[in-house]
Design a protein around this motif. Sequence first.
Motif, PDB file in Angstrom:
ATOM      1  N   GLN A 147       0.814  -1.206   0.000  1.00 21.23           N
ATOM      2  CA  GLN A 147       0.000   0.000   0.000  1.00 21.23           C
ATOM      3  C   GLN A 147       0.856   1.269   0.000  1.00 21.23           C
ATOM      4  O   GLN A 147       0.330   2.360  -0.187  1.00 21.23           O
ATOM      5  CB  GLN A 147      -0.918  -0.003   1.229  1.00 21.23           C
ATOM      6  CG  GLN A 147      -1.892  -1.180   1.249  1.00 21.23           C
ATOM      7  CD  GLN A 147      -2.753  -1.201   2.492  1.00 21.23           C
ATOM      8  OE1 GLN A 147      -2.697  -0.291   3.322  1.00 21.23           O
ATOM      9  NE2 GLN A 147      -3.557  -2.234   2.648  1.00 21.23           N
ATOM     10  N   TYR A 148       2.159   1.123   0.185  1.00 23.83           N
ATOM     11  CA  TYR A 148       3.031   2.294   0.156  1.00 23.83           C
ATOM     12  C   TYR A 148       3.042   2.902  -1.240  1.00 23.83           C
ATOM     13  O   TYR A 148       3.013   2.192  -2.248  1.00 23.83           O
ATOM     14  CB  TYR A 148       4.458   1.920   0.551  1.00 23.83           C
ATOM     15  CG  TYR A 148       4.648   1.703   2.032  1.00 23.83           C
ATOM     16  CD1 TYR A 148       4.883   2.781   2.883  1.00 23.83           C
ATOM     17  CD2 TYR A 148       4.595   0.432   2.582  1.00 23.83           C
ATOM     18  CE1 TYR A 148       5.065   2.593   4.238  1.00 23.83           C
ATOM     19  CE2 TYR A 148       4.776   0.222   3.944  1.00 23.83           C
ATOM     20  CZ  TYR A 148       5.010   1.308   4.764  1.00 23.83           C
ATOM     21  OH  TYR A 148       5.182   1.119   6.110  1.00 23.83           O
ATOM     22  N   ASN A 149       3.120   4.223  -1.288  1.00 20.87           N
ATOM     23  CA  ASN A 149       3.179   4.920  -2.564  1.00 20.87           C
ATOM     24  C   ASN A 149       4.476   4.566  -3.291  1.00 20.87           C
ATOM     25  O   ASN A 149       5.546   4.516  -2.690  1.00 20.87           O
ATOM     26  CB  ASN A 149       3.106   6.427  -2.323  1.00 20.87           C
ATOM     27  CG  ASN A 149       2.932   7.202  -3.601  1.00 20.87           C
ATOM     28  OD1 ASN A 149       2.391   6.679  -4.575  1.00 20.87           O
ATOM     29  ND2 ASN A 149       3.382   8.437  -3.621  1.00 20.87           N
ATOM     30  N   LEU A 150       4.390   4.294  -4.565  1.00 20.48           N
ATOM     31  CA  LEU A 150       5.530   3.948  -5.411  1.00 20.48           C
ATOM     32  C   LEU A 150       6.239   2.684  -4.930  1.00 20.48           C
ATOM     33  O   LEU A 150       7.449   2.520  -5.094  1.00 20.48           O
ATOM     34  CB  LEU A 150       6.532   5.114  -5.466  1.00 20.48           C
ATOM     35  CG  LEU A 150       5.991   6.444  -5.984  1.00 20.48           C
ATOM     36  CD1 LEU A 150       7.054   7.517  -5.897  1.00 20.48           C
ATOM     37  CD2 LEU A 150       5.500   6.308  -7.415  1.00 20.48           C
ATOM     38  N   TYR A 151       5.491   1.774  -4.337  1.00 20.08           N
ATOM     39  CA  TYR A 151       6.064   0.534  -3.800  1.00 20.08           C
ATOM     40  C   TYR A 151       6.837  -0.242  -4.867  1.00 20.08           C
ATOM     41  O   TYR A 151       7.973  -0.677  -4.644  1.00 20.08           O
ATOM     42  CB  TYR A 151       4.948  -0.335  -3.215  1.00 20.08           C
ATOM     43  CG  TYR A 151       5.064  -1.807  -3.506  1.00 20.08           C
ATOM     44  CD1 TYR A 151       5.930  -2.632  -2.790  1.00 20.08           C
ATOM     45  CD2 TYR A 151       4.327  -2.392  -4.549  1.00 20.08           C
ATOM     46  CE1 TYR A 151       6.048  -3.980  -3.076  1.00 20.08           C
ATOM     47  CE2 TYR A 151       4.448  -3.737  -4.839  1.00 20.08           C
ATOM     48  CZ  TYR A 151       5.305  -4.523  -4.100  1.00 20.08           C
ATOM     49  OH  TYR A 151       5.427  -5.864  -4.395  1.00 20.08           O
ATOM     50  N   ARG A 152       6.234  -0.393  -6.044  1.00 17.94           N
ATOM     51  CA  ARG A 152       6.871  -1.204  -7.085  1.00 17.94           C
ATOM     52  C   ARG A 152       8.202  -0.599  -7.550  1.00 17.94           C
ATOM     53  O   ARG A 152       9.211  -1.303  -7.650  1.00 17.94           O
ATOM     54  CB  ARG A 152       5.916  -1.367  -8.278  1.00 17.94           C
ATOM     55  CG  ARG A 152       6.497  -2.221  -9.404  1.00 17.94           C
ATOM     56  CD  ARG A 152       5.474  -2.434 -10.527  1.00 17.94           C
ATOM     57  NE  ARG A 152       6.097  -3.090 -11.654  1.00 17.94           N
ATOM     58  CZ  ARG A 152       6.256  -4.410 -11.791  1.00 17.94           C
ATOM     59  NH1 ARG A 152       5.811  -5.205 -10.832  1.00 17.94           N
ATOM     60  NH2 ARG A 152       6.824  -4.932 -12.852  1.00 17.94           N
ATOM     61  N   LEU A 153       8.218   0.704  -7.795  1.00 15.94           N
ATOM     62  CA  LEU A 153       9.450   1.357  -8.240  1.00 15.94           C
ATOM     63  C   LEU A 153      10.515   1.319  -7.141  1.00 15.94           C
ATOM     64  O   LEU A 153      11.711   1.234  -7.435  1.00 15.94           O
ATOM     65  CB  LEU A 153       9.173   2.794  -8.659  1.00 15.94           C
ATOM     66  CG  LEU A 153       8.311   2.978  -9.918  1.00 15.94           C
ATOM     67  CD1 LEU A 153       8.116   4.450 -10.218  1.00 15.94           C
ATOM     68  CD2 LEU A 153       8.944   2.267 -11.113  1.00 15.94           C
ATOM     69  N   TYR A 154      10.086   1.392  -5.902  1.00 13.27           N
ATOM     70  CA  TYR A 154      11.027   1.327  -4.779  1.00 13.27           C
ATOM     71  C   TYR A 154      11.719  -0.037  -4.745  1.00 13.27           C
ATOM     72  O   TYR A 154      12.939  -0.127  -4.524  1.00 13.27           O
ATOM     73  CB  TYR A 154      10.272   1.575  -3.475  1.00 13.27           C
ATOM     74  CG  TYR A 154      11.152   1.695  -2.256  1.00 13.27           C
ATOM     75  CD1 TYR A 154      11.800   2.890  -1.963  1.00 13.27           C
ATOM     76  CD2 TYR A 154      11.337   0.618  -1.390  1.00 13.27           C
ATOM     77  CE1 TYR A 154      12.607   3.011  -0.838  1.00 13.27           C
ATOM     78  CE2 TYR A 154      12.142   0.721  -0.262  1.00 13.27           C
ATOM     79  CZ  TYR A 154      12.769   1.927   0.007  1.00 13.27           C
ATOM     80  OH  TYR A 154      13.578   2.037   1.112  1.00 13.27           O
TER      81      TYR A 154
END
Length: 287
Positions: A151-158
């Motif tokens: 649910q964190y913002n930009l999880y995938r890119l992180y």
Amino acid sequence: MARDPNHLPRACRPQHPVRVAEAALEISRTAIEEQLKICGHKKDADVFELFLSQKELTEVIDLSRFKKLKYLWLHHNKLHGITFLTRNYCLAELYLNNNAIFDIEGLHYLPSLHILLLHHNELINLDATVKELKGMLNLKTLTLYQNPLCQYNLYRLYIIYHLPGVELLDRNQVTEKERRSMITLFNHKKAHIVQSIAFRGKVDASWDPRSPFKQKPAQRVPSDFAFANNVDKTMFDDPEDAVFVRSMKRSAMAITSLNWDTVPTREEKYLEEKDTGPAQMLTITLR
């Protein structure tokens, strides 16, 4: 008046945590022995894979005895952690999806891991999860979806930024566009340098990532600069001025095309309705 637990029915009596843990380990030990019998393994060194899925396991005994273990299926159980994997250095595929895992401490002991499925668990701490996975240089396939940390913002890119070796994340191929995006978002210094490479110039990239929107002073062309003068060797105090000047030289593009309005058509030539003067050329300069 409190009731004596010893007078309660056996099924209702509170169980000691140590006894519960011992019982859980015994269940896993029994499940492993059953698998060894099914596969006909008599020596631990002969064990390359273990199928322990859907066994209602909450704990697992230490598996370090299986030195050559490469494939381990533990999905659809009730595990909370993975402390049982400490010396399984040959493990290449690990299936831990559909459990109740909230901590993956210990995974960094698995340098050969190639596939790791962790979806449908209870992982919350994104930083701790990434820290544990960073040392896995051979990890190519990873699933983390259906965890609270997603649910964190930009999880995938992180994840892509910190685990550059991963090629398949959450069942989707990692694209080059995503890799470029994560550099822009999480590595401002590198992104600034990459942008300057287009002009083959080395510019000052020491800006503060905490203030990425810092405005720089306007760049002006030096007074002694002449456009299209390829032999100009003016020296600049600021390297960025040199890059800017060079970009002004190289970014001009001229497109020349025939002006078809000045060319008479076949019928016009036949009827002599249009002056048959020389055709004109159109030149468009873009910068």
